[in-house]
Design a protein around this motif. Sequence first.
Motif, short mmCIF file in Angstrom:
data_model
loop_
_atom_site.label_atom_id
_atom_site.label_comp_id
_atom_site.label_asym_id
_atom_site.label_seq_id
_atom_site.Cartn_x
_atom_site.Cartn_y
_atom_site.Cartn_z
N ASP A 17 -17.18 0.18 14.65
CA ASP A 17 -16.63 0.98 13.75
C ASP A 17 -15.52 0.67 13.04
OD1 ASP A 17 -16.92 3.98 12.71
OD2 ASP A 17 -14.68 3.55 13.37
N TYR A 18 -14.57 -0.14 13.44
CA TYR A 18 -13.46 -0.52 12.79
C TYR A 18 -13.68 -1.61 11.67
CZ TYR A 18 -8.93 -2.96 11.54
OH TYR A 18 -7.84 -3.71 10.96
N VAL A 20 -16.62 -2.28 10.40
CA VAL A 20 -17.45 -1.95 9.52
C VAL A 20 -16.71 -1.13 8.46
CG1 VAL A 20 -19.48 -0.57 8.97
CG2 VAL A 20 -19.85 -1.90 10.80
N ILE A 21 -15.84 -0.30 8.85
CA ILE A 21 -15.31 0.61 7.83
C ILE A 21 -14.35 -0.06 7.17
CG2 ILE A 21 -13.54 2.49 7.41
CD1 ILE A 21 -15.53 4.13 9.52
N GLU A 22 -13.67 -1.18 7.55
CA GLU A 22 -12.71 -1.88 6.95
C GLU A 22 -13.12 -3.07 6.17
OE1 GLU A 22 -9.26 -1.03 6.75
OE2 GLU A 22 -9.68 0.70 7.43
N GLY A 23 -14.50 -3.42 6.31
CA GLY A 23 -15.08 -4.32 5.48
C GLY A 23 -14.99 -5.56 5.92
N TYR A 24 -15.09 -5.70 7.10
CA TYR A 24 -14.86 -7.25 7.77
C TYR A 24 -16.24 -7.57 8.08
CZ TYR A 24 -9.86 -6.64 7.87
OH TYR A 24 -8.61 -6.09 7.49
N LYS A 25 -17.07 -8.25 6.99
CA LYS A 25 -18.51 -8.36 7.42
C LYS A 25 -18.81 -9.65 8.35
CE LYS A 25 -22.88 -10.04 5.10
NZ LYS A 25 -23.43 -10.83 4.03
N SER A 26 -18.27 -10.76 7.99
CA SER A 26 -18.58 -11.51 8.95
C SER A 26 -18.21 -11.48 10.33
CB SER A 26 -17.81 -13.06 8.44
OG SER A 26 -16.19 -12.96 8.14
N ALA A 27 -16.96 -10.91 10.64
CA ALA A 27 -16.25 -10.61 11.87
C ALA A 27 -17.20 -9.62 12.58
CB ALA A 27 -15.08 -9.96 11.91
N VAL A 174 -11.50 5.25 10.29
CA VAL A 174 -11.72 4.59 11.61
C VAL A 174 -11.52 5.37 12.62
CG1 VAL A 174 -10.98 2.64 12.85
CG2 VAL A 174 -10.95 2.29 10.29
N LYS A 175 -12.76 5.24 13.51
CA LYS A 175 -12.42 6.18 14.81
C LYS A 175 -11.14 5.99 15.72
CE LYS A 175 -17.28 7.51 14.87
NZ LYS A 175 -17.75 6.81 13.73
N LEU A 176 -10.87 4.65 15.76
CA LEU A 176 -9.83 4.19 16.47
C LEU A 176 -8.59 4.80 16.23
CD1 LEU A 176 -9.36 2.57 19.09
CD2 LEU A 176 -9.10 0.53 17.52
N VAL A 177 -8.45 4.93 14.74
CA VAL A 177 -7.16 5.59 14.18
C VAL A 177 -7.10 6.95 14.72
CG1 VAL A 177 -6.21 5.98 12.06
CG2 VAL A 177 -6.99 3.81 12.56
N SER A 178 -8.31 7.81 14.18
CA SER A 178 -8.36 9.12 14.77
C SER A 178 -8.02 9.16 16.05
CB SER A 178 -9.73 9.59 14.45
OG SER A 178 -9.79 9.36 12.94
N LEU A 179 -8.42 8.36 17.03
CA LEU A 179 -8.25 8.64 18.54
C LEU A 179 -6.68 8.43 18.81
CD1 LEU A 179 -11.28 6.72 20.15
CD2 LEU A 179 -10.70 9.36 20.28
N LEU A 180 -6.15 7.50 18.00
CA LEU A 180 -4.57 7.10 18.37
C LEU A 180 -3.75 8.36 17.90
CD1 LEU A 180 -4.44 3.36 17.46
CD2 LEU A 180 -3.97 4.47 19.57
N LYS A 181 -4.11 8.74 16.76
CA LYS A 181 -3.31 10.22 16.38
C LYS A 181 -3.65 11.23 17.18
CE LYS A 181 -3.94 9.12 11.10
NZ LYS A 181 -4.63 9.38 10.10
#
Length: 202
Positions: A17-18, A20-27, A174-181
């Motif tokens: 999810d991170y 894809v949303i942040e746009g790291y296509k190759s990663a 990013v779901k990870l950011v929401s979870l950390l918040k």
Amino acid sequence: MHEVQLTKADMNRLVMDYLVIEGYKSAAEEFSQEAHVAPPVDFDSIESRMNIREALQRGDVEDAIVRVNELDPDLLDTNPELYFRLQQQKLIEYIRQGRIMEAIEFAQEELAARGEENPEFLGELEKTMSLLAFEANSSAPSEIAELLSPGQRMKTAGEVNAAILESLSQGKEVKLVSLLKLLSWGETMLSERADIPSKVIL
């Protein structure tokens, strides 16, 4: 708390999810293969979103609009606020380049009617046009001058990116950011009632 179990698959989906949303296509492509996680969107759409973001960050709004229409022909037609934001950014770029007559004509032909229809748009249009009253960015009030800052381009790019993700039925944040918040908020609430060791630093 101890009963909550996060599986490796859950963690892998958060990482995907991170990326894809942040746009790291190759990663995202490599991670998808290594972790056997299906991407929530087509990888080509990631590259398209990043091309749109890059166009906006360099001030090429026309290129960004063309690319948005190629990716999703209905997006700007069904989202008048987003289209206004792009047109506003185009006006800002005219002013930044000193193309004052073009800026005035563009504002009259493309933005004035939208401003009359929507009070929020009118306020933003007036704020943008007030840039013309200042010869140098440094002499403008900070609220006005910030329209010419790189941050304004990034803000517009972020709004476009979020709208595209929403149109692809993908989360905007990013779901990870929401979870950390959420975890940080939970710790704050608990610490008001009991002594607990802190686990999150934001």
